[in-house]
Design a protein around this motif. Structure first.
Motif, PDB file in Angstrom:
ATOM      1  N   TRP A 118       0.813  -1.209   0.000  1.00 35.94           N
ATOM      2  CA  TRP A 118       0.000   0.000   0.000  1.00 35.94           C
ATOM      3  C   TRP A 118       0.851   1.264   0.000  1.00 35.94           C
ATOM      4  N   VAL A 119       2.074   1.198   0.546  1.00 36.94           N
ATOM      5  CA  VAL A 119       2.964   2.361   0.512  1.00 36.94           C
ATOM      6  C   VAL A 119       3.310   2.713  -0.935  1.00 36.94           C
ATOM      7  N   ASP A 120       3.675   1.689  -1.701  1.00 34.19           N
ATOM      8  CA  ASP A 120       3.984   1.891  -3.114  1.00 34.19           C
ATOM      9  C   ASP A 120       2.776   2.407  -3.870  1.00 34.19           C
ATOM     10  N   THR A 121       1.620   1.847  -3.608  1.00 34.32           N
ATOM     11  CA  THR A 121       0.402   2.239  -4.321  1.00 34.32           C
ATOM     12  C   THR A 121       0.054   3.698  -4.071  1.00 34.32           C
ATOM     13  N   ILE A 122       0.088   4.114  -2.807  1.00 36.20           N
ATOM     14  CA  ILE A 122      -0.280   5.499  -2.478  1.00 36.20           C
ATOM     15  C   ILE A 122       0.700   6.484  -3.106  1.00 36.20           C
ATOM     16  N   ILE A 123       2.006   6.233  -2.973  1.00 38.01           N
ATOM     17  CA  ILE A 123       3.005   7.169  -3.493  1.00 38.01           C
ATOM     18  C   ILE A 123       2.930   7.261  -5.011  1.00 38.01           C
ATOM     19  N   MET A 124       2.795   6.137  -5.688  1.00 36.49           N
ATOM     20  CA  MET A 124       2.746   6.163  -7.148  1.00 36.49           C
ATOM     21  C   MET A 124       1.457   6.777  -7.671  1.00 36.49           C
ATOM     22  N   ARG A 125       0.336   6.577  -6.979  1.00 33.26           N
ATOM     23  CA  ARG A 125      -0.908   7.199  -7.437  1.00 33.26           C
ATOM     24  C   ARG A 125      -0.869   8.714  -7.234  1.00 33.26           C
ATOM     25  N   VAL A 126      -0.250   9.154  -6.142  1.00 32.20           N
ATOM     26  CA  VAL A 126      -0.063  10.603  -5.969  1.00 32.20           C
ATOM     27  C   VAL A 126       0.835  11.145  -7.078  1.00 32.20           C
ATOM     28  N   GLY A 127       1.886  10.380  -7.420  1.00 33.65           N
ATOM     29  CA  GLY A 127       2.747  10.792  -8.518  1.00 33.65           C
ATOM     30  C   GLY A 127       2.000  10.868  -9.832  1.00 33.65           C
ATOM     31  N   ASP A 128       1.116   9.906 -10.096  1.00 31.08           N
ATOM     32  CA  ASP A 128       0.309   9.951 -11.317  1.00 31.08           C
ATOM     33  C   ASP A 128      -0.585  11.183 -11.347  1.00 31.08           C
ATOM     34  N   LEU A 129      -1.079  11.586 -10.177  1.00 32.39           N
ATOM     35  CA  LEU A 129      -1.915  12.783 -10.107  1.00 32.39           C
ATOM     36  C   LEU A 129      -1.120  14.027 -10.509  1.00 32.39           C
ATOM     37  N   LEU A 151      11.186  31.840  -4.699  1.00 31.68           N
ATOM     38  CA  LEU A 151      10.761  30.669  -3.921  1.00 31.68           C
ATOM     39  C   LEU A 151       9.595  29.957  -4.586  1.00 31.68           C
ATOM     40  N   VAL A 152       8.653  30.718  -5.117  1.00 27.91           N
ATOM     41  CA  VAL A 152       7.487  30.119  -5.768  1.00 27.91           C
ATOM     42  C   VAL A 152       7.893  29.375  -7.032  1.00 27.91           C
ATOM     43  N   ILE A 153       8.830  29.937  -7.801  1.00 28.97           N
ATOM     44  CA  ILE A 153       9.295  29.273  -9.019  1.00 28.97           C
ATOM     45  C   ILE A 153       9.931  27.932  -8.666  1.00 28.97           C
ATOM     46  N   VAL A 154      10.776  27.912  -7.640  1.00 27.11           N
ATOM     47  CA  VAL A 154      11.404  26.659  -7.213  1.00 27.11           C
ATOM     48  C   VAL A 154      10.342  25.662  -6.768  1.00 27.11           C
ATOM     49  N   LEU A 155       9.361  26.120  -6.015  1.00 25.41           N
ATOM     50  CA  LEU A 155       8.292  25.246  -5.536  1.00 25.41           C
ATOM     51  C   LEU A 155       7.511  24.640  -6.696  1.00 25.41           C
ATOM     52  N   VAL A 156       7.182  25.464  -7.681  1.00 26.90           N
ATOM     53  CA  VAL A 156       6.412  24.981  -8.827  1.00 26.90           C
ATOM     54  C   VAL A 156       7.204  23.941  -9.612  1.00 26.90           C
ATOM     55  N   LEU A 157       8.465  24.227  -9.896  1.00 24.15           N
ATOM     56  CA  LEU A 157       9.281  23.300 -10.674  1.00 24.15           C
ATOM     57  C   LEU A 157       9.506  21.989  -9.918  1.00 24.15           C
ATOM     58  N   ALA A 158       9.745  22.082  -8.594  1.00 22.95           N
ATOM     59  CA  ALA A 158       9.957  20.860  -7.806  1.00 22.95           C
ATOM     60  C   ALA A 158       8.691  20.020  -7.736  1.00 22.95           C
ATOM     61  N   LEU A 159       7.533  20.663  -7.565  1.00 25.77           N
ATOM     62  CA  LEU A 159       6.272  19.921  -7.533  1.00 25.77           C
ATOM     63  C   LEU A 159       5.991  19.241  -8.869  1.00 25.77           C
ATOM     64  N   SER A 160       6.443  19.856  -9.946  1.00 24.42           N
ATOM     65  CA  SER A 160       6.179  19.310 -11.273  1.00 24.42           C
ATOM     66  C   SER A 160       7.097  18.146 -11.617  1.00 24.42           C
ATOM     67  N   ASP A 161       8.238  18.011 -10.936  1.00 28.26           N
ATOM     68  CA  ASP A 161       9.245  17.068 -11.413  1.00 28.26           C
ATOM     69  C   ASP A 161       9.719  16.052 -10.377  1.00 28.26           C
ATOM     70  N   TRP A 162       9.223  16.097  -9.146  1.00 25.60           N
ATOM     71  CA  TRP A 162       9.714  15.129  -8.160  1.00 25.60           C
ATOM     72  C   TRP A 162       9.341  13.703  -8.546  1.00 25.60           C
ATOM     73  N   VAL A 163       8.244  13.561  -9.307  1.00 25.39           N
ATOM     74  CA  VAL A 163       7.796  12.222  -9.700  1.00 25.39           C
ATOM     75  C   VAL A 163       8.836  11.542 -10.591  1.00 25.39           C
ATOM     76  N   THR A 164       9.520  12.324 -11.435  1.00 24.97           N
ATOM     77  CA  THR A 164      10.543  11.757 -12.313  1.00 24.97           C
ATOM     78  C   THR A 164      11.623  11.053 -11.498  1.00 24.97           C
ATOM     79  N   TYR A 165      12.078  11.703 -10.440  1.00 21.78           N
ATOM     80  CA  TYR A 165      13.102  11.101  -9.580  1.00 21.78           C
ATOM     81  C   TYR A 165      12.537   9.935  -8.786  1.00 21.78           C
ATOM     82  N   ALA A 166      11.308  10.072  -8.299  1.00 20.62           N
ATOM     83  CA  ALA A 166      10.711   8.994  -7.498  1.00 20.62           C
ATOM     84  C   ALA A 166      10.577   7.719  -8.317  1.00 20.62           C
TER      85      ALA A 166
END
Length: 292
Positions: A118-129, A151-166
């Protein structure tokens, strides 16, 4: 009797033997020096205006002057110092975004890959979102709520791309957790945190480092694009995207206002991509042999 080289020494040796990577590293070092050190040596104010020196051409053109080697803009501001200071913003955004996105992606990807269920499922589904939400719509929404800032630019870019690393880390962890040494560590009762720190993470850092190097170039492009659209760091702080937006109105009469910042972006992206290619080949020399 000579000792066998350590793995770290081996990949470093392969990296320094990669000619294009060394060229990219030298170019990137020169860009860092120009953006962060040269402005302090020049001591020029990037926002200082001089209407008597509007639209001065670069020094190699007729009527150019050494006082403004890359020319001036419509308000008489020195273009060289504005490009250098603008580079500080883009490079800081890239570094900060890589730090945040890699940290989040590394933690969540490791948890998803190692524990599964369930840990994998929750994290990956959030990533898909996050992947399903359009980048530009997310950007406009966040900036409309919080306002444009670094700060907002960094936040936006990080939110958009953390899934790639995950996703990258998850795949590497799924492979590493099935190795014999991990099974042996589990059989003797080694705590999960100890296994992750000593046996899993060292095997997933290499692909993450290569990916982060390549994605940093994308962050510079994205930040420049947001600044070009007026959603980046607000004036009077110059950014490369802002310089492109300001120069497009004078492209026919003062081509250097848009062309030279564009060249600065191109050289920075090129140097980072060359470094990324060198790291990829250094960590996995089979890729180089396969391409050959």
């Amino acid at each position: 009797m000579p000792q066998a080289p350590r793995p770290a020494d081996s990949w470093r040796r392969r990296f320094w033997a990669h000619r294009s990577a060394v060229i990219g590293g030298g170019l990137f070092a020169a860009i860092l020096f120009g953006c962060f050190v040269l402005p302090m040596l020049l001591g020029t104010n990037p926002t200082a205006t001089s209407l008597l020196h509007r639209f001065e051409p670069p020094v190699w053109m007729e009527d150019g002057a050494l006082t403004n080697p890359l020319g001036t803009d419509n308000l008489g501001r020195d273009l060289l110092i504005r490009i250098l200071v603008g580079g500080q913003v883009s490079l800081m955004v890239a570094l900060a975004t890589v730090t945040v996105a890699v940290s989040v992606g590394l933690i969540l990807g490791t948890l998803a890959g190692y524990f599964g269920g369930w840990v994998d499922t929750i994290i990956m589904r959030v990533g898909d979102l996050f992947l399903a939400y359009p980048f530009m719509l997310l950007t406009i929404s966040v900036i409309a709520i919080l306002g444009p800032s670094l700060l907002v630019i960094v936040l936006v870019l990080a939110l958009s791309d953390w899934v790639t690393y995950a996703r990258t880390v998850r795949g590497s962890v799924l492979s590493a957790r099935e190795r014999e040494y991990v099974a042996a560590a589990r059989s003797i009762g080694t705590p999960d945190l100890h296994i992750l720190r000593l046996h899993i993470l060292p095997n997933v850092l290499s692909p993450v480092l290569v990916l982060a190097t390549v994605r940093a170039a994308n962050y510079i492009i994205w930040e420049s694009g947001l600044s070009f659209l007026g959603m980046g760091v607000p004036p009077p702080t110059p950014t490369w995207g802002m310089l492109l937006a300001e120069g497009r109105d004078f492209i026919l009469d003062a081509w250097w206002l848009a062309t030279l910042p564009g060249i600065a972006i191109m050289l920075t992206i090129l140097s980072i991509n060359l470094i990324g290619d060198g790291l990829r080949d250094a960590f996995d020399p089979r890729l180089k042999g396969g391409r050959a």
